[in-house]
Design an enzyme around this catalytic site. Structure first.
Site, short mmCIF file in Angstrom:
data_model
loop_
_atom_site.label_atom_id
_atom_site.label_comp_id
_atom_site.label_asym_id
_atom_site.label_seq_id
_atom_site.Cartn_x
_atom_site.Cartn_y
_atom_site.Cartn_z
N SER A 130 8.44 -5.04 -0.71
CA SER A 130 8.14 -5.72 0.55
C SER A 130 8.27 -7.24 0.48
O SER A 130 8.35 -7.89 1.51
CB SER A 130 6.75 -5.35 1.03
N HIS B 49 7.88 1.10 2.95
CA HIS B 49 8.81 0.21 3.66
C HIS B 49 10.19 0.87 3.79
O HIS B 49 11.21 0.19 3.74
CB HIS B 49 8.90 -1.15 2.97
N LYS C 30 2.83 2.06 9.18
CA LYS C 30 3.88 1.06 9.39
C LYS C 30 4.87 1.61 10.44
O LYS C 30 4.56 1.59 11.62
CB LYS C 30 4.54 0.70 8.06
N1 PLP Z 1 2.45 0.78 -0.69
C1 PLP Z 1 3.17 -0.24 -0.20
C2 PLP Z 1 4.51 -0.54 -0.81
C3 PLP Z 1 2.67 -1.03 0.85
O1 PLP Z 1 3.38 -2.07 1.33
C4 PLP Z 1 1.41 -0.70 1.39
C5 PLP Z 1 0.83 -1.51 2.50
O2 PLP Z 1 0.83 -2.69 2.52
C6 PLP Z 1 0.70 0.38 0.86
C7 PLP Z 1 1.26 1.11 -0.18
C8 PLP Z 1 -0.62 0.77 1.42
O3 PLP Z 1 -0.41 1.43 2.63
P1 PLP Z 1 -1.63 1.69 3.64
O4 PLP Z 1 -1.67 0.52 4.55
O5 PLP Z 1 -1.30 2.98 4.32
O6 PLP Z 1 -2.85 1.80 2.79
#
Ligand code: PLP
Length: 450
Positions: free
Chosen positions: A237, A265, A296
């Site tokens: 990200s 993502h 997301k």
């Molecule tokens: N994994 C990645 C790559 C993320 O960008 C995020 C969120 O920022 C998460 C996991 C966590 O996701 P959640 O918001 O569903 O806890």
């Protein structure tokens, strides 16, 4: 008098005001917390939160003068629209509201009318929440339906829901891996993968970011263990770069390892049908486990999941602590995600529209002289290098009605400060062009462009 003081103390000082705990330990704690907060401010890493007074979407209203770093406010407390006049002194056309380029709302489904309607229907039919974990009395038909739908979407055997993908990542490694096993993790994996791996007792190897030579060396070293699991974000990200999954899967095959990807993502928009990085790179049958989020692209409400082989999902239902010991997903949240998946399985038009807008932004910005990291991903980091430059440019972009965020050390490496722009299917071409124009003006003003 003493009575008034006692009543005030009982009420915490004023009518219903906050109560401050008393005692030496509480005072010492307060002193230490304040000093730590001061250190964070001093280090320039304080994160302030802007308050949004509208739905999530390409155009936003900010509450009470914008809040935090919004800066040039002047609105009264409670006024919702950031007045267009605020921008009049910066040669931009009159525009009610902010154009938002920093949400993970890649497909614009967060405020899609059908998604909202599905949430309302689920709320009315199934109630506000379950007041229970799944295995006691927290499983409704909509939870089972959504799990089945997720598995079908990813073409896997089964799926399990969590309150978030953070939880899915926190719960998988410990349940799956023992001290006899090994996990090999990209050094830039998301914090939740790092934390999940910390919780497990397997042998841990960290390979250099997307470095296949290093991964191979670590796989060779890990041959002594019973089972090897390579764990990587599908798309990263901060840089908008995509993991070399084809090469990772080839190495996994060569060294008899399993592959786990975090698709937060990627799910919903990467690949011809939006299935994710594995579809984009033609390795859907080589990746064993997928974790992803409902928070997301898939409606943006909340929730996460693991999808993969049925015995793995069965084991997670028995052993995964964030699943076992946390409340079921609220019906309205389940309704949103379920409808988002229906929309995506009906047509890939939304994902394609986002891809076209991403392409428009990336090519116009490159032509204007900016360097955009990554390739073909809606996360478009505008690389600036200098932390101060990223911060003042982001601030100035907001003054022009464009909401973007600057990132600098320690969130990204020193000397790699950037402004991260995220494109959504619901941005219009005009929104994209306005963003590029603003970047060009602001970049010239601050010396990022000649
Ligand atoms: N994994 C990645 C790559 C993320 O960008 C995020 C969120 O920022 C998460 C996991 C966590 O996701 P959640 O918001 O569903 O806890």
């Amino acid at each position: 008098m003493w009575r008034a003081a006692a009543v005030r103390a009982l009420r915490g000082g004023g009518a219903g005001g906050p109560r401050a705990a008393s005692g030496a330990a509480a005072a010492e704690l307060r002193r230490r917390l304040e000093s730590e907060l001061e250190d964070i401010r001093g280090a320039g890493t304080w994160k302030s939160e802007r308050v949004i007074a509208s739905r999530q979407g390409p155009h936003l209203r900010l509450a009470g003068g914008g809040g935090g770093a919004c800066g040039a406010g002047g609105e009264e407390e409670g006024s919702l629209y950031v007045p267009a006049v605020r921008y009049a002194r910066f040669s931009v056309s009159v525009h009610a509201g902010i154009i938002n380029f920093c949400a993970n709302n890649y497909l614009g489904l967060s405020s899609h009318p059908e998604v909202i309607r599905a949430a309302v229907e689920a709320l009315e039919k199934f109630g506000a929440g379950l007041s229970s974990v799944r295995f006691i009395c927290g499983t409704q038909s909509i939870h089972k339906d959504l799990e089945e739908k997720i598995a079908r979407f990813h073409q896997r055997e089964d799926a399990i829901l969590y309150a978030s993908c953070f939880d899915a990542n926190a719960g998988i490694f410990e349940a799956l891996l023992t001290p006899e096993d090994a996990v090999l993790s990209d050094e830039l994996n998301h914090a939740s993968i790092i934390d999940g791996i910390r919780l497990c007792k397997a042998n841990k190897y960290r390979y250099k970011h997307m470095d296949m030579q290093d991964l191979e060396a670590k796989l060779q070293e890990a041959q002594k263990h019973r089972l090897r699991l390579v764990a990587t974000d599908g798309a990263f990200s901060m840089d908008g770069d995509i993991a070399p999954l084809r090469e990772i899967c080839q190495l996994a095959q060569k060294y008899d390892a399993l592959v786990f990807i975090d698709e937060c993502h990627a799910t919903g928009f990467l690949g011809p049908n939006g299935r994710g990085t594995d579809e984009l790179l033609g390795v859907m049958d080589k990746v064993t486990i997928i974790n992803s989020t409902l928070g997301k692209a898939l409606g943006g409400a909340a929730g996460g999941y693991t999808t993969g082989p049925k015995p793995l999902i069965d084991l997670l239902r028995q052993r995964s602590r964030p699943y076992l010991f946390s409340n079921s997903l609220p019906p309205a949240v389940v309704g949103c995600a379920s409808k988002a998946l229906d929309l995506l399985m009906e047509s890939n038009a939304i994902a394609q529209s986002m891809a076209a807008k991403t392409q428009r932004f990336r090519s116009k910005m490159t032509a204007a002289g900016f360097t955009i990291s990554g390739k073909d991903h809606p996360i478009c980091p505008v690389m600036l290098g200098d932390a101060r430059l990223a911060s003042v440019m982001a601030e100035d972009m907001l003054n022009r009605g464009i909401y973007v965020i600057g990132f600098s050390y320690p969130v990204v490496p020193k000397g790699k400060a950037r402004i991260r722009v995220q494109i959504s299917a619901v941005h219009s071409d005009e929104d994209i062009d306005r963003c590029v124009e603003a970047f060009t003006e602001v970049g010239r003003k601050h010396g990022a462009l000649p």
